[in-house]
Design an enzyme around this catalytic site. Structure first.
Site, PDB file in Angstrom:
ATOM      1  N   SER A   1      72.586  -9.631 -52.396  1.00 25.48           N
ATOM      2  CA  SER A   1      72.385  -9.286 -53.816  1.00 25.48           C
ATOM      3  C   SER A   1      71.804 -10.510 -54.517  1.00 25.48           C
ATOM      4  O   SER A   1      71.942 -11.638 -54.030  1.00 25.48           O
ATOM      5  CB  SER A   1      73.744  -8.943 -54.431  1.00 25.48           C
ATOM      6  OG  SER A   1      73.669  -8.885 -55.835  1.00 25.48           O
TER       7      SER A   1
ATOM      8  N   TYR B   1      82.579 -10.830 -56.180  1.00 25.33           N
ATOM      9  CA  TYR B   1      81.413 -10.145 -55.605  1.00 25.33           C
ATOM     10  C   TYR B   1      80.401 -11.184 -55.108  1.00 25.33           C
ATOM     11  O   TYR B   1      79.879 -11.084 -53.986  1.00 25.33           O
ATOM     12  CB  TYR B   1      80.802  -9.247 -56.683  1.00 25.33           C
ATOM     13  CG  TYR B   1      79.594  -8.456 -56.270  1.00 25.33           C
ATOM     14  CD1 TYR B   1      79.716  -7.265 -55.547  1.00 25.33           C
ATOM     15  CD2 TYR B   1      78.303  -8.866 -56.618  1.00 25.33           C
ATOM     16  CE1 TYR B   1      78.597  -6.522 -55.188  1.00 25.33           C
ATOM     17  CE2 TYR B   1      77.183  -8.131 -56.263  1.00 25.33           C
ATOM     18  CZ  TYR B   1      77.335  -6.960 -55.554  1.00 25.33           C
ATOM     19  OH  TYR B   1      76.225  -6.220 -55.186  1.00 25.33           O
TER      20      TYR B   1
HETATM   21  N1  NAD Z   1      72.518  -1.154 -57.164  1.00 28.69           N
HETATM   22  C1  NAD Z   1      72.356  -2.459 -57.374  1.00 28.69           C
HETATM   23  O1  NAD Z   1      71.946  -2.880 -58.460  1.00 28.69           O
HETATM   24  C2  NAD Z   1      72.647  -3.436 -56.275  1.00 28.69           C
HETATM   25  C3  NAD Z   1      72.132  -4.734 -56.394  1.00 28.69           C
HETATM   26  C4  NAD Z   1      72.396  -5.661 -55.375  1.00 28.69           C
HETATM   27  C5  NAD Z   1      73.142  -5.285 -54.285  1.00 28.69           C
HETATM   28  N2  NAD Z   1      73.645  -4.028 -54.205  1.00 28.69           N
HETATM   29  C6  NAD Z   1      74.434  -3.708 -53.007  1.00 28.69           C
HETATM   30  O2  NAD Z   1      73.837  -2.585 -52.386  1.00 28.69           O
HETATM   31  C7  NAD Z   1      74.813  -1.913 -51.589  1.00 28.69           C
HETATM   32  C8  NAD Z   1      74.734  -0.430 -51.888  1.00 28.69           C
HETATM   33  O3  NAD Z   1      75.021  -0.234 -53.261  1.00 28.69           O
HETATM   34  P1  NAD Z   1      74.448   0.999 -54.107  1.00 28.69           P
HETATM   35  O4  NAD Z   1      73.947   0.442 -55.384  1.00 28.69           O
HETATM   36  O5  NAD Z   1      73.586   1.845 -53.252  1.00 28.69           O
HETATM   37  O6  NAD Z   1      75.835   1.678 -54.477  1.00 28.69           O
HETATM   38  P2  NAD Z   1      76.338   3.180 -54.361  1.00 28.69           P
HETATM   39  O7  NAD Z   1      77.686   3.188 -54.988  1.00 28.69           O
HETATM   40  O8  NAD Z   1      75.294   4.123 -54.868  1.00 28.69           O
HETATM   41  O9  NAD Z   1      76.496   3.388 -52.774  1.00 28.69           O
HETATM   42  C9  NAD Z   1      77.487   2.729 -52.031  1.00 28.69           C
HETATM   43  C10 NAD Z   1      78.014   3.652 -50.941  1.00 28.69           C
HETATM   44  O10 NAD Z   1      78.987   2.900 -50.189  1.00 28.69           O
HETATM   45  C11 NAD Z   1      80.099   3.736 -49.953  1.00 28.69           C
HETATM   46  N3  NAD Z   1      81.304   2.933 -49.773  1.00 28.69           N
HETATM   47  C12 NAD Z   1      81.994   2.239 -50.726  1.00 28.69           C
HETATM   48  N4  NAD Z   1      83.079   1.676 -50.181  1.00 28.69           N
HETATM   49  C13 NAD Z   1      83.084   2.005 -48.862  1.00 28.69           C
HETATM   50  C14 NAD Z   1      83.960   1.737 -47.783  1.00 28.69           C
HETATM   51  N5  NAD Z   1      85.081   1.021 -47.953  1.00 28.69           N
HETATM   52  N6  NAD Z   1      83.663   2.222 -46.560  1.00 28.69           N
HETATM   53  C15 NAD Z   1      82.542   2.980 -46.383  1.00 28.69           C
HETATM   54  N7  NAD Z   1      81.688   3.278 -47.367  1.00 28.69           N
HETATM   55  C16 NAD Z   1      81.953   2.798 -48.599  1.00 28.69           C
HETATM   56  C17 NAD Z   1      80.185   4.622 -51.184  1.00 28.69           C
HETATM   57  O11 NAD Z   1      80.952   5.804 -50.923  1.00 28.69           O
HETATM   58  C18 NAD Z   1      78.718   4.887 -51.497  1.00 28.69           C
HETATM   59  O12 NAD Z   1      78.269   6.049 -50.829  1.00 28.69           O
HETATM   60  C19 NAD Z   1      76.152  -2.574 -51.921  1.00 28.69           C
HETATM   61  O13 NAD Z   1      76.479  -3.497 -50.906  1.00 28.69           O
HETATM   62  C20 NAD Z   1      75.868  -3.299 -53.241  1.00 28.69           C
HETATM   63  O14 NAD Z   1      76.717  -4.417 -53.389  1.00 28.69           O
HETATM   64  C21 NAD Z   1      73.404  -3.090 -55.160  1.00 28.69           C
END
Ligand code: NAD
Length: 249
Positions: A139, A152
């Site tokens: 991230s 985080y």
């Molecule tokens: N969206 C952003 O702005 C952003 C920016 C930087 C990094 N990220 C990272 O991207 C990754 C995906 O995030 P996203 O934005 O797609 O979020 P999201 O919430 O849309 O998707 C995350 C998915 O992970 C699953 N999940 C959560 N906890 C879990 C667990 N314990 N075991 C199995 N599955 C689990 C959820 O059910 C969900 O389907 C994460 O690691 C997040 O930290 C997101």
């Protein structure tokens, strides 16, 4: 022969978008998620594009469930070529001194230990098979310091170190491990937050040189490139995809 990918957090956001991009390249997908509904939808959408897909329900913070998703993928597809190690949570967003110890443990358990368990079991299979490609989801909070995301940020900075160090040990065995570091990206999680707090969205966009959030498709495109052979000589990189956000801090 068709390639096989495991995607954790494959039921939503970046994981689901990447599943669809890989499916366009004919890749079979094991969709791992703690929740069922979105993941079943990913399976349906991947199959619509042609490749095979299965849903494996697992909480990545439990190492026995991680071992089980690796075993089930091997049972069904016979191999693991690509791993998008992506499941994560953001936490409630308060200041560090207001954070419950339980929340710290939860974020570290899912984002860091969960990702490391996945690497432990998947990389083992890949090294024994002569190689494979992995992308970890870091991230912008894994690149710079920011308020309200201390725990985080700890997990995402740590994942950057894990990415580089694994390469030092296993690149010689055919393993490629990279990380993507997205800035604020319009996934369902983030969209829901900004829909409820429109003024926060405006101020987030103002802080990004390109003046907009990223999209899941943009991140999926990058992850797909990093996983495939077109990125054969890219190893141990933490690649920012954030509209210039972290480069101008
Ligand atoms: N969206 C952003 O702005 C952003 C920016 C930087 C990094 N990220 C990272 O991207 C990754 C995906 O995030 P996203 O934005 O797609 O979020 P999201 O919430 O849309 O998707 C995350 C998915 O992970 C699953 N999940 C959560 N906890 C879990 C667990 N314990 N075991 C199995 N599955 C689990 C959820 O059910 C969900 O389907 C994460 O690691 C997040 O930290 C997101």
């Amino acid at each position: 022969m068709a390639k096989t990918a495991i995607i954790t957090g494959g039921g939503s956001g970046l994981g689901q978008a990447t599943a669809l991009h890989l499916a366009d390249k004919g890749v079979n997908i094991a969709v791992v998620d703690i929740g069922e509904e979105g993941a079943q939808e990913t399976v349906r959408l991947v199959k619509e594009k042609g490749p095979d897909a299965i849903f494996i329900q697992a909480d990545v913070s439990k190492h026995d469930e991680v071992k089980a998703y690796v075993d089930q993928t091997l049972d069904h597809f016979g191999t693991i070529d690509y791993f998008f190690n992506n499941a994560g949570i953001s936490g409630s967003g308060g200041y560090f001194l207001d954070t419950d110890v339980e929340e710290m443990e939860n974020i570290i358990g899912i984002n860091l230990l969960g990702a490391m368990y996945g690497l432990r079991y998947v990389a083992d299979v890949m090294v024994k098979n002569g190689g494979g490609a992995i992308v970890n989801t870091a991230s912008s909070a894994g690149v710079i310091g920011q308020a309200t995301v201390v725990t985080y940020a700890a997990t995402k900075h740590a994942l950057a170190g894990v990415t580089k160090s694994l390469v030092a040990e296993y690149a010689k065995d055919g393993l490629r491990v990279n990380a993507v570091a997205p800035g604020p990206t319009e996934t369902p999680m983030v969209k829901q937050y900004f829909d409820a707090n429109p003024e926060m969205k405006a101020s987030a966009e103002q802080g990004i040189p390109q003046r907009r959030l990223g999209t899941s498709d943009e991140v999926a495109e990058l992850v797909t490139f990093l996983l495939t052979s077109k990125a054969e000589y890219i190893n141990g990189e933490i690649i920012r995809i954030d509209g210039g956000f972290t480069n101008t801090k």
